[in-house]
Design a protein around this motif. Structure first.
Motif, PDB file in Angstrom:
ATOM      1  N   PRO A   1      27.230  45.509  67.989  1.00  0.00           N
ATOM      2  CA  PRO A   1      26.014  45.741  68.174  1.00  0.00           C
ATOM      3  C   PRO A   1      25.581  46.824  69.018  1.00  0.00           C
ATOM      4  N   GLY A   2      24.908  47.963  68.708  1.00  0.00           N
ATOM      5  CA  GLY A   2      24.272  48.818  69.439  1.00  0.00           C
ATOM      6  C   GLY A   2      25.301  50.025  69.823  1.00  0.00           C
ATOM      7  N   GLU A   3      26.495  49.937  69.360  1.00  0.00           N
ATOM      8  CA  GLU A   3      27.685  50.768  69.764  1.00  0.00           C
ATOM      9  C   GLU A   3      28.364  51.449  68.452  1.00  0.00           C
ATOM     10  N   ASP A   4      28.378  50.652  67.262  1.00  0.00           N
ATOM     11  CA  ASP A   4      29.219  51.320  66.419  1.00  0.00           C
ATOM     12  C   ASP A   4      28.681  52.531  65.487  1.00  0.00           C
ATOM     13  N   ARG A   5      29.581  53.191  65.133  1.00  0.00           N
ATOM     14  CA  ARG A   5      28.853  54.579  64.378  1.00  0.00           C
ATOM     15  C   ARG A   5      29.894  54.601  62.953  1.00  0.00           C
ATOM     16  N   LEU A   6      29.253  54.375  61.962  1.00  0.00           N
ATOM     17  CA  LEU A   6      29.575  54.636  60.719  1.00  0.00           C
ATOM     18  C   LEU A   6      29.598  55.820  59.985  1.00  0.00           C
ATOM     19  N   LEU A   7      30.718  56.332  59.687  1.00  0.00           N
ATOM     20  CA  LEU A   7      30.725  57.659  59.005  1.00  0.00           C
ATOM     21  C   LEU A   7      31.027  57.184  57.416  1.00  0.00           C
ATOM     22  N   THR A   8      30.202  57.973  56.627  1.00  0.00           N
ATOM     23  CA  THR A   8      30.351  57.736  55.207  1.00  0.00           C
ATOM     24  C   THR A   8      30.192  58.870  54.314  1.00  0.00           C
ATOM     25  N   PRO A   9      30.874  59.171  53.280  1.00  0.00           N
ATOM     26  CA  PRO A   9      30.692  60.389  52.469  1.00  0.00           C
ATOM     27  C   PRO A   9      30.263  59.982  51.281  1.00  0.00           C
ATOM     28  N   LEU A  10      29.920  58.593  51.109  1.00  0.00           N
ATOM     29  CA  LEU A  10      29.859  58.290  49.822  1.00  0.00           C
ATOM     30  C   LEU A  10      28.250  58.430  49.465  1.00  0.00           C
ATOM     31  N   PRO A  11      27.897  58.518  48.303  1.00  0.00           N
ATOM     32  CA  PRO A  11      26.555  58.671  47.835  1.00  0.00           C
ATOM     33  C   PRO A  11      25.413  57.809  48.154  1.00  0.00           C
ATOM     34  N   LEU A  12      24.218  57.998  48.401  1.00  0.00           N
ATOM     35  CA  LEU A  12      23.321  56.921  48.806  1.00  0.00           C
ATOM     36  C   LEU A  12      22.551  56.847  47.275  1.00  0.00           C
ATOM     37  N   VAL A  13      23.167  57.151  46.288  1.00  0.00           N
ATOM     38  CA  VAL A  13      22.691  56.717  44.786  1.00  0.00           C
ATOM     39  C   VAL A  13      23.776  55.218  44.476  1.00  0.00           C
TER      40      VAL A  13
ATOM     41  N   THR B   1      24.540  51.060  55.067  1.00  0.00           N
ATOM     42  CA  THR B   1      23.239  51.261  55.838  1.00  0.00           C
ATOM     43  C   THR B   1      22.405  49.968  56.393  1.00  0.00           C
ATOM     44  N   MET B   2      22.693  49.051  55.491  1.00  0.00           N
ATOM     45  CA  MET B   2      22.095  47.581  55.931  1.00  0.00           C
ATOM     46  C   MET B   2      23.104  46.879  57.191  1.00  0.00           C
ATOM     47  N   GLY B   3      24.501  47.429  57.057  1.00  0.00           N
ATOM     48  CA  GLY B   3      25.210  46.786  58.070  1.00  0.00           C
ATOM     49  C   GLY B   3      24.896  47.554  59.296  1.00  0.00           C
ATOM     50  N   MET B   4      24.889  48.774  59.571  1.00  0.00           N
ATOM     51  CA  MET B   4      24.396  49.486  60.794  1.00  0.00           C
ATOM     52  C   MET B   4      22.965  49.045  61.201  1.00  0.00           C
TER      53      MET B   4
ATOM     54  N   GLY C   1      22.144  47.570  64.877  1.00  0.00           N
ATOM     55  CA  GLY C   1      21.555  48.826  65.826  1.00  0.00           C
ATOM     56  C   GLY C   1      22.724  50.039  65.809  1.00  0.00           C
ATOM     57  N   GLY C   2      23.418  50.062  64.850  1.00  0.00           N
ATOM     58  CA  GLY C   2      24.374  51.139  64.623  1.00  0.00           C
ATOM     59  C   GLY C   2      23.945  52.359  64.089  1.00  0.00           C
ATOM     60  N   CYS C   3      24.772  53.400  64.271  1.00  0.00           N
ATOM     61  CA  CYS C   3      24.461  54.714  63.720  1.00  0.00           C
ATOM     62  C   CYS C   3      25.078  54.919  62.229  1.00  0.00           C
ATOM     63  N   ILE C   4      24.252  55.518  61.456  1.00  0.00           N
ATOM     64  CA  ILE C   4      24.799  55.887  60.249  1.00  0.00           C
ATOM     65  C   ILE C   4      25.251  57.405  60.229  1.00  0.00           C
ATOM     66  N   ILE C   5      26.321  57.719  60.084  1.00  0.00           N
ATOM     67  CA  ILE C   5      26.907  59.305  59.829  1.00  0.00           C
ATOM     68  C   ILE C   5      26.868  59.390  58.729  1.00  0.00           C
ATOM     69  N   GLN C   6      26.164  60.298  58.085  1.00  0.00           N
ATOM     70  CA  GLN C   6      25.839  60.423  56.362  1.00  0.00           C
ATOM     71  C   GLN C   6      26.571  61.750  56.319  1.00  0.00           C
ATOM     72  N   LEU C   7      27.612  61.896  55.558  1.00  0.00           N
ATOM     73  CA  LEU C   7      27.969  63.056  55.100  1.00  0.00           C
ATOM     74  C   LEU C   7      27.324  63.477  53.700  1.00  0.00           C
TER      75      LEU C   7
END
Length: 540
Positions: free
Chosen positions: A204-216, A225-228, A232-238
């Motif tokens: 919690p409050g620390e994780d940063r999740l990087l995903t290249p997958l489409p939001l569709v 998104t819901m996991g982060m 309180g994690g960060c979504i790193i969206q490519l």
């Protein structure tokens, strides 16, 4: 909590100064001179601005808005604002053809289409294809130009049962089906991810999740998104997967988690090894479809586990199985053991349970009083397909799975007539329907063939019309015409001309034979390889 917006609001209260979304420069360079960052508090202000605009325009419960905003921060802001008002969204793929967008917009009964300004021409082309509707959906490229709703919203406070999103997924029918997903579906997914533990324990409050997958798609929209937001994690969206800049993005963004599909490990393993292969903070990768030959090699080279999971849009987290605990059976297509929250059966074509160790179709449901908890709500305007999917109160997945002696589950094949290419579910019938319109095609059958990078590739067996000379030139002509009608990834990567298709006595395609013939022709080098022509359209 009753809505996705409630989950976000709770995160804002607890983690207001923590990062919410980060768009690396490599993903934002087409529209920004720098990387993009928002804390939860900053994102909340953006959401409120949009919430006020939509509310003032009369949008609320009972309305549905299609959004074409790519994998940008604005996607999250619009979605959360609309969810706060009880408005469902239909995420649109910016790489889709006008024909595909037309079907989704109209079948989904969108009241409004909100698009990036540079994609409005594409949206207008899609809407212009409609000949019957007297009331085409409204369109907007700016928040300031938001048109007012043409019908009143329902007098209802959004709750867990309120529609949150409609995602279109290809199955065994010709056109994609609209999966209606409630707030409960999304909230349950966040809870599931937060509690899955093992290799996938969240900080919690620390994780940063990087995903290249489409939001569709469900993975990025519901799972990551819901996991982060739940911790309180960060979504790193490519914007998408960029092999050459991938590890720079991973390192520079401080990613601790990555989400992947099978094509990603395959491509990364093909790159030259370097002394920075393990210079990152990633604890685990979460995904599906890694090539068994690549699984152990990837983990050894890059220093973190790839955690395989099974789910589908329809199952949500209610039927999700994940190999987040040992034994993982690396390199064996294992996706873990079901928890106590998931019931499953493996059945033959007659619906009988198969003997231990034998493959069968996977049926899943949630344990307890509500077997559909965490699953999709229904297929929009298709009660027959919904009832078929939920026959005998089990979700029929169409995936063939076997159970090991220790109750681990192993993916074997797909029963459904679907090509799964780089994470995209492509209906063979949809591709066939387009190819049948080609002036050079008499009859056609489409099937998946194995592809080491993309999992599956689309292959078409074609009986050419009389007078047409079968060969590479004709295959190229057919391919080029298919590109005018199909989104690029749906076009045939292989074409083979045959004298006749395998048919039953009642003149129906022998789908199993088609698949075997296609695989053999590719293996023997007798199929015309068109994969190099399958390229996404250049951005405007």
């Amino acid at each position: 909590m009753k809505t996705v917006f409630d989950v976000f609001s709770k995160a804002v209260e607890a983690y207001g100064d923590r990062p919410f979304v980060h768009i690396p420069l490599s993903a934002a360079k087409s529209y920004s001179d720098s990387a993009i960052d928002y804390t939860y508090a900053e994102a909340s202000r953006e959401v409120e601005q949009r919430r006020a605009a939509y509310g003032a325009a009369g949008y609320g419960v009972g309305h549905r808005v299609a959004i074409l905003l790519e994998n940008r921060a604005d996607f999250f802001f619009h979605w959360l604002a609309l969810n706060a008002l009880g408005v469902g969204i239909i995420p649109l793929n910016a790489e889709a053809s006008p024909q595909d967008l037309h079907y989704i917009i109209y079948h989904g009964d969108a009241d409004l289409v909100v698009s990036l300004p540079e994609k409005m021409t594409l949206v207008e082309e899609a809407i212009a294809l409609e000949q019957e509707s007297e009331h085409p959906p409204l369109c907007s490229a700016t928040l300031e130009g938001l048109p007012p709703a043409t019908r009143p919203a329902l007098d209802h406070i959004p709750d867990t049962a309120t529609e949150c999103a409609m995602l279109f997924t290809s199955g065994s029918t010709g056109n994609p089906k609209g999966c209606v997903l409630s707030n409960e579906y999304f909230i349950a997914f966040g809870d599931w991810y937060r509690n899955v533990g093992g290799y996938c324990e969240l900080h919690p409050g620390e994780d940063r999740l990087l995903t290249p997958l489409p939001l569709v798609h469900m993975n990025a929209l519901a799972c990551s998104t819901m996991g982060m937001m739940g911790v309180g994690g960060c979504i790193i969206q490519l914007d998408r997967f960029h092999p050459k800049s991938w590890w720079d993005s991973v390192r520079d963004s401080g990613a601790t988690i990555i989400h992947y599909l099978g094509v990603l490990p395959a491509i990364l393993l093909n790159m030259e090894p370097g002394d920075k292969d393990k210079a990152h903070k990633v604890r685990f990768g979460f995904g599906a479809g890694v090539n068994p030959k690549h699984h152990a090699a990837f983990e050894e080279r890059f220093g973190f586990p790839l955690i395989e999971a099974w789910a589908m849009t329809e199952s949500g987290c209610g039927g999700c199985v994940i190999a987040s605990h040992e034994p993982r059976h690396v390199g064996e297509c294992c996706f873990g053991r079901a928890t106590d929250e998931v019931e499953y059966r493996l059945v033959d074509d007659e619906g009988n349970d198969v003997d231990p160790g034998l493959p069968g179709e996977l049926l899943v449901r949630a344990t307890g009083d509500n077997p559909r908890y965490g699953f999709f709500d229904h297929y929009y305007q298709n009660s027959e397909a919904t009832e078929e999917a939920w026959e005998d109160n089990w979700l029929h997945t169409g995936d063939i799975v076997r159970e090991g002696a220790d109750k681990s589950l192993y993916f074997v094949d797909r029963k459904k007539n679907v090509v799964r290419r780089s994470g995209e579910n492509i209906s063979a019938l949809e591709v066939e329907n387009v190819l049948l319109l080609d002036p050079a095609v008499d009859t056609v059958a489409v099937a998946p063939v194995p592809d080491e990078l993309r999992g599956d590739e689309v292959m078409a067996l074609i009986v050419a019309k009389a007078g047409k000379t079968a060969g590479e030139a004709l295959a190229r002509d057919i391919f080029d015409r298919s590109m005018e009608q199909l989104t690029y990834y749906k076009t045939p990567g292989y074409i083979a001309f045959v004298d006749e298709l395998p048919l039953t006595a009642s003149k129906k395609l022998k789908r199993g034979d088609v698949k075997s013939i296609c695989a053999k022709l590719v293996e023997e080098g007798q199929a015309i390889d068109l994969r190099h022509l399958k390229k996404r359209p250049k951005k405007d």
